[in-house]
Design an enzyme around this catalytic site. Structure first.
Site, mmCIF file in Angstrom:
data_model
loop_
_atom_site.group_PDB
_atom_site.id
_atom_site.type_symbol
_atom_site.label_atom_id
_atom_site.label_comp_id
_atom_site.label_asym_id
_atom_site.label_seq_id
_atom_site.Cartn_x
_atom_site.Cartn_y
_atom_site.Cartn_z
ATOM 1 N N ASP A 21 0.830 -1.232 -0.054
ATOM 2 C CA ASP A 21 -0.065 -0.118 -0.019
ATOM 3 C C ASP A 21 0.918 1.101 -0.043
ATOM 4 O OD1 ASP A 21 -2.302 1.488 -0.083
ATOM 5 O OD2 ASP A 21 -2.640 1.265 2.113
ATOM 6 N N HIS A 38 2.853 3.145 -8.712
ATOM 7 C CA HIS A 38 2.564 1.699 -9.253
ATOM 8 C C HIS A 38 3.740 1.167 -9.971
ATOM 9 C CE1 HIS A 38 -1.337 2.159 -7.599
ATOM 10 N NE2 HIS A 38 -1.974 2.590 -8.699
ATOM 11 N N LEU A 132 10.755 -20.564 -4.443
ATOM 12 C CA LEU A 132 9.645 -19.556 -3.708
ATOM 13 C C LEU A 132 8.327 -19.916 -4.603
ATOM 14 C CD1 LEU A 132 8.889 -17.192 -1.725
ATOM 15 C CD2 LEU A 132 9.575 -15.813 -3.698
HETATM 16 C C1 FPP Z 1 -1.972 0.056 -3.228
HETATM 17 O O1 FPP Z 1 -1.413 1.431 -3.139
HETATM 18 C C2 FPP Z 1 -1.256 -0.558 -4.540
HETATM 19 C C3 FPP Z 1 -2.174 -1.054 -5.514
HETATM 20 C C4 FPP Z 1 -3.335 -1.140 -5.499
HETATM 21 C C5 FPP Z 1 -1.312 -1.811 -6.643
HETATM 22 C C6 FPP Z 1 -0.098 -2.609 -6.399
HETATM 23 C C7 FPP Z 1 0.671 -2.838 -7.748
HETATM 24 C C8 FPP Z 1 2.064 -2.921 -7.827
HETATM 25 C C9 FPP Z 1 2.741 -2.948 -6.710
HETATM 26 C C10 FPP Z 1 2.453 -3.076 -9.311
HETATM 27 C C11 FPP Z 1 2.201 -4.245 -9.814
HETATM 28 C C12 FPP Z 1 2.255 -5.665 -9.403
HETATM 29 C C13 FPP Z 1 3.114 -6.762 -9.386
HETATM 30 C C14 FPP Z 1 2.682 -7.902 -8.682
HETATM 31 C C15 FPP Z 1 3.965 -7.002 -10.866
HETATM 32 P P1 FPP Z 1 -2.445 2.657 -3.440
HETATM 33 O O2 FPP Z 1 -2.600 2.846 -4.981
HETATM 34 O O3 FPP Z 1 -3.680 2.268 -2.815
HETATM 35 O O4 FPP Z 1 -1.805 3.753 -2.691
HETATM 36 P P2 FPP Z 1 -2.530 4.916 -1.821
HETATM 37 O O5 FPP Z 1 -3.167 4.189 -0.629
HETATM 38 O O6 FPP Z 1 -1.403 5.795 -1.473
HETATM 39 O O7 FPP Z 1 -3.259 5.634 -2.743
#
Ligand code: FPP
Length: 247
Positions: A21, A38, A132
């Protein structure tokens, strides 16, 4: 002594789950669009996978896209799906070298066809990897998963295959998407939010929870080692007393 050296080998959690997050906030802090967060989060994913494999963690589960995330602006959803396709294409060879096996949990059929196809290809490429076990939760929510399990069990009862008395803790676990994974001993959430957000609700009944204020794009293998050291200093009692554990 480095954090990695402090890790006690015979007290490793076998399964670590992570709620990644803070990508959006990380980007905003730099005056950038959420997608930039992201994109940078992928580097953290790479670092954590490599570090987990390096110390012998057997199962790692990453929450990448929740059922609720479908409610985000369409351009962010499109960017995330595009990033997934690109990451899978770019990372599969590296995952193979690191002996990582891939699986996905969630409502895969709801993902764009291109994502489904890339995932299928990557899972197949990595199917014989001995290291893993990486699980990515996509279009996943625990309530969705539990609902599906209940429907499945109800069908088996209706068809006379099982008696309601045979519905046990184990049977429910076997009907979840994580049927062949052990429950996570450690659940990590980044970004300072202290909640579970519909992730693995059944499986984390006895997990140790670790919350860090680090935003996901800043999280690296060293941070994983810190979480593991913290976990290893805890006493897991499973409802018993400290004295019972000693004796
Ligand atoms: C949460 O941060 C993150 C996500 C919803 C997306 C996670 C995706 C990645 C790390 C990239 C791709 C993943 C893989 C497995 C290759 P948020 O957007 O909710 O952040 P915020 O709470 O600050 O708005």
């Amino acid at each position: 002594m480095s954090l990695k050296d402090k890790i006690i080998e015979n007290k490793l959690p076998s399964h670590i789950a992570i709620i990644m997050d803070g990508n959006g906030r990380w980007a905003a802090l730099q005056g950038k669009q959420r997608v930039y967060g992201h994109e940078n989060g992928v580097e953290s994913v790479r670092s954590v996978i490599e570090s987990a494999g390096e110390i012998g963690i057997k199962y790692l589960t990453l929450y990448a896209f929740s059922t609720e995330n479908w409610g985000r602006p369409q351009d962010e959803i499109n960017a995330l799906m595009g990033l997934l396709v690109e990451s899978i294409a770019n990372e599969t060879e590296n995952l193979k070298e690191n002996k990582v096996k891939l699986r996905v949990i969630g409502d895969v059929k709801s993902l764009p066809l291109e994502v489904q196809k890339k995932l299928e290809w990557s899972i197949n490429e990595l199917k014989d990897s001995p290291g893993l076990n990486l699980t990515i939760a996509l279009s996943y929510s625990a309530r969705w998963e539990i609902t599906e399990a209940i429907k499945n069990i109800a069908i088996q009862v209706k068809e006379g295959l099982i008696d309601p008395d045979e519905i046990t803790d184990e049977l429910i676990s076997k009907n979840l998407t994580t049927a062949d994974l052990p429950d996570p001993e450690l659940l990590i959430r980044t970004s300072g939010e202290n909640r579970i957000s519909n992730f693995l609700l059944w499986q984390i009944a006895y997990s140790e929870l670790y919350f860090t204020s680090k935003l996901w794009p800043d999280f690296r293998g060293e941070d994983l080692f810190e979480a593991i050291c913290n976990y290893q200093n805890r006493e897991r009692r499973f409802g018993k007393t400290s004295q019972q554990l000693v004796s």
